[in-house]
Design a protein around this motif. Structure first.
Motif, short mmCIF file in Angstrom:
data_model
loop_
_atom_site.label_atom_id
_atom_site.label_comp_id
_atom_site.label_asym_id
_atom_site.label_seq_id
_atom_site.Cartn_x
_atom_site.Cartn_y
_atom_site.Cartn_z
N THR A 7 0.77 -1.35 0.03
CA THR A 7 0.05 0.05 0.08
C THR A 7 0.78 1.24 -0.08
OG1 THR A 7 0.00 0.11 2.32
CG2 THR A 7 -1.86 -1.10 1.10
N ARG A 8 0.19 2.33 -0.58
CA ARG A 8 1.08 3.55 -0.71
C ARG A 8 0.96 4.14 0.62
NH1 ARG A 8 -0.89 6.57 -5.49
NH2 ARG A 8 -2.70 6.54 -4.12
N PRO A 9 2.11 4.89 1.08
CA PRO A 9 2.23 5.62 2.29
C PRO A 9 0.95 6.65 2.37
CG PRO A 9 4.26 5.39 1.68
CD PRO A 9 3.56 5.01 0.39
N GLY A 10 0.31 6.92 3.65
CA GLY A 10 -0.53 7.87 3.76
C GLY A 10 -0.17 9.22 4.07
N GLY A 12 1.12 11.98 6.13
CA GLY A 12 1.89 12.20 7.43
C GLY A 12 2.98 10.95 7.50
N GLU A 13 2.90 10.21 6.65
CA GLU A 13 3.86 8.87 6.85
C GLU A 13 5.11 9.21 5.91
OE1 GLU A 13 1.01 5.28 7.69
OE2 GLU A 13 1.56 5.76 5.50
N LEU A 14 6.25 8.50 6.47
CA LEU A 14 7.22 8.68 5.50
C LEU A 14 7.24 7.75 4.25
CD1 LEU A 14 9.90 8.18 8.07
CD2 LEU A 14 9.87 10.03 6.94
N ALA A 15 7.63 8.34 3.11
CA ALA A 15 7.72 7.61 2.00
C ALA A 15 8.96 8.04 1.12
CB ALA A 15 6.48 8.43 0.93
N VAL A 25 7.87 13.16 3.91
CA VAL A 25 6.93 13.02 4.38
C VAL A 25 5.62 13.29 3.59
CG1 VAL A 25 5.37 13.49 6.32
CG2 VAL A 25 7.99 13.70 6.67
N ALA A 54 6.46 2.72 0.38
CA ALA A 54 6.85 2.88 1.65
C ALA A 54 8.27 2.37 1.77
CB ALA A 54 5.95 1.68 2.25
N GLU A 60 13.81 3.40 6.55
CA GLU A 60 12.69 4.27 7.77
C GLU A 60 13.80 4.72 8.97
OE1 GLU A 60 8.78 3.84 10.03
OE2 GLU A 60 9.21 2.47 8.44
N ARG A 64 14.42 8.38 10.46
CA ARG A 64 14.05 8.64 11.53
C ARG A 64 14.76 9.35 12.41
NH1 ARG A 64 8.74 8.07 12.46
NH2 ARG A 64 7.54 6.09 11.22
#
Length: 76
Positions: A7-10, A12-15, A25, A54, A60, A64
């Motif tokens: 699934t593709r990041p939503g 607010g998520e890292l991508a 983001v 993702a 990741e 972070r």
């Protein structure tokens, strides 16, 4: 039932933008494009949804850590 589709990041998520090789983001999706902001701030860029994925575990972790470093420089 497990799916093999990623699934593709939503928002607010890292991508990762695979075309540019940049990580950021996800800020929004407008006009059929995904808007991504660099992890330490700056100008957003647009990416085609099919090119936004993702992060892998190592990517990741690195992203972070970069965010924490940016925040410490900014006194947060």
């Amino acid at each position: 039932m497990a799916s093999n589709q990623q699934t593709r990041p939503g928002i607010g998520e890292l991508a990762k933008d695979n075309v540019r090789g940049r990580i950021g983001v996800v800020m929004d999706e407008v006009g059929g494009r995904v808007q991504i902001r660099p992890i330490c701030g700056g100008m957003e860029w647009d990416a085609m949804p099919d090119n936004v994925v993702a992060l892998r575990a190592r990517e990741e972790l690195s992203a972070r850590l970069a965010i924490r470093n940016c925040n410490s420089r900014d006194g947060l």
